[in-house]
Motif scaffolding. Structure first.
Motif, PDB file in Angstrom:
ATOM      1  N   VAL A 196       0.840  -1.204   0.000  1.00 17.13           N
ATOM      2  CA  VAL A 196       0.000   0.000   0.000  1.00 17.13           C
ATOM      3  C   VAL A 196       0.873   1.251   0.000  1.00 17.13           C
ATOM      4  CG1 VAL A 196      -1.764   1.293   1.260  1.00 17.13           C
ATOM      5  CG2 VAL A 196      -1.883  -1.206   1.194  1.00 17.13           C
ATOM      6  N   THR A 214       7.525   6.890   6.762  1.00 15.73           N
ATOM      7  CA  THR A 214       8.339   6.153   7.723  1.00 15.73           C
ATOM      8  C   THR A 214       8.596   4.756   7.179  1.00 15.73           C
ATOM      9  OG1 THR A 214       6.547   5.152   9.029  1.00 15.73           O
ATOM     10  CG2 THR A 214       7.248   7.370   9.672  1.00 15.73           C
ATOM     11  N   VAL A 256       0.591   0.796   9.623  1.00 16.36           N
ATOM     12  CA  VAL A 256       1.288   0.022  10.654  1.00 16.36           C
ATOM     13  C   VAL A 256       0.363  -0.297  11.828  1.00 16.36           C
ATOM     14  CG1 VAL A 256       3.188   0.069  12.318  1.00 16.36           C
ATOM     15  CG2 VAL A 256       3.529   0.963   9.998  1.00 16.36           C
TER      16      VAL A 256
END
Ligand code: NDP
Length: 376
Positions: A196, A214, A256
């Motif tokens: 993604v 990140t 995440v």
């Protein structure tokens, strides 16, 4: 509908094959990789409604959802979505075919299909409540199917649809972004090195947004190559300090989950319509563990509590993002791909004989783009 063992085993020339059996990887029970089973006895999913399109699969790709579904994740809600009457009985959902992406060629169309014809090269993201693409053929509705980018091979094309439909649903429907409103927006993508993330970076750069990502230190070159403006190594001790030093964000796309949402909310611009969208939601886990009603109530309650708390305290929107089937959205992605603005990021390829190895690759984690299975 459930498929039993194929009653007509006529593997041969293509016309009879369309009414016979096909090869597929199926599961007959939930579990670890050992439950994946190759068979040549699955009935071909022929067109059974006027809006359906039958596709010969050339390539499929794997998503984290495939390994989760193999283990039973989402079983209760997906069974209900497949067959609303199943909640009343004990009909089995097996054998299930996993695989959420397809790139292939149309072989048959229902009478009301107008957008594609047999022979067209297409791509699609197969909804998790439908039989998947780790098979010779898959049948979808016309709305779910789109013309594949001409500039990509089937293997490359299969790496995009599911992450594209997910990213577009999350960024547009939940995040409020679009092609014409993103040029002055600052977006943070956590987990930018996966499927993604690598797609979202490129889409947002094509739309003119400023993108911060990140990821692990060894993925920095990959995400910068895809266009990321700023990269923060989350494994470095001072990653949160680095993010806090930056100008605040308009949108955060969280790939995440877990603890991320606790600190990410503070990185959004307060009282300016900023949005946090997470793809890691407890909805299916809740329905699996608590049952359909209690699980949905618990998930809805937790979502509303967080949304209210955040809007009242800092004026930021807290939202959940979900994959949504959308062929027309893939048409737009196809144009961006053919214009060279979005590249496929294929990290690993496996032949159809090595589907369990492909699952193992995915389960090892640390994805850098996508794992693709060549079917034809
Ligand atoms: P991938 O497995 O392809 O990518 C995950 C990436 O995150 C990896 O590159 C991994 O690399 C990186 N990563 C892991 N931990 C961190 C961290 N703490 N900070 C930054 N990066 C990290 O997953 P997808 O991109 O396909 O999906 C992302 C998430 O979204 C998954 O949890 C998936 O289940 C979910 N999802 C939800 C959907 C929905 O409808 N709600 C639909 C699609 C996906 P490394 O470990 O090396 O850092």
């Amino acid at each position: 509908a459930c498929w039993s063992v194929c009653p007509r085993r006529h593997i041969g020339s293509s016309p009879s094959r369309l009414h016979g059996c096909m090869s597929a990887w199926v599961i007959d029970q939930y579990g670890t990789n050992g439950v994946l089973k190759y068979t040549e006895e699955v009935p071909v999913p022929t067109v059974s409604s006027p809006s359906e399109v039958m596709i010969k699969v050339h390539a499929a790709s794997l998503n984290p959802l495939d390994t989760s579904m193999r283990g039973g994740y989402g079983a209760k809600l997906l069974k209900l979505r497949r067959d609303p009457m199943s909640v009343m009985d004990s009909d089995s959902e097996f054998p299930l075919i996993l695989g959420r992406d397809v790139s292939g060629v149309v072989v048959d169309c229902g009478s009301e299909v107008t957008h594609v014809v047999p022979g067209d090269e297409v791509w699609a993201a197969v909804p998790p409540w439908k039989q998947g693409s780790l098979a010779e053929f898959v049948t979808l509705t016309e709305y779910e199917v789109s013309h594949k980018p001409k500039s990509l091979s089937h293997t490359e094309a299969a790496s995009i649809p599911y992450v594209a439909n997910t990213a577009l649903s999350a960024l547009v429907n939940a995040g409020g972004l679009c092609r014409d409103s993103s040029s002055n927006k600052r977006v943070l993508i956590t987990g930018g090195s996966g499927g993604v993330g690598t797609f979202s970076i490129q889409l947002l750069k094509a739309w003119g947004a400023h993108v911060t990502v990140t990821c692990s230190q060894n993925a920095e070159g990959l995400v910068r190559g895809l266009g990321a403006d700023e990269v923060v190594d989350y494994t470095a001790g001072d990653s949160l300090e680095q993010l806090e030093m930056m100008e605040r964000f308009d949108v955060i796309l969280d790939n995440v989950g877990g603890e991320t949402e606790q600190w990410a909310m503070g990185l959004l611009k307060p009282w300016s319509g900023a949005k946090y969208v997470t793809l890691v939601t407890p909805l299916l886990l809740n329905t699996d563990s608590l049952g359909l009603l209690d699980g949905m109530f618990q998930a809805g309650f937790s979502l509303q509590c967080k949304a209210i708390q955040n809007i009242m305290s800092t004026g930021v929107f807290y939202r959940w993002g979900f994959y949504a089937p959308d062929g027309p959205a893939l048409d737009e992605v196809s144009k961006l791909v053919d214009a060279g603005k979005i590249l496929p990021v294929v990290e690993a390829q496996f032949p159809f004989t090595q589907v369990p190895q492909a699952f193992q690759k995915l389960e090892n984690g640390h994805a850098r783009g996508k794992t693709v299975v060549r079917v034809a």
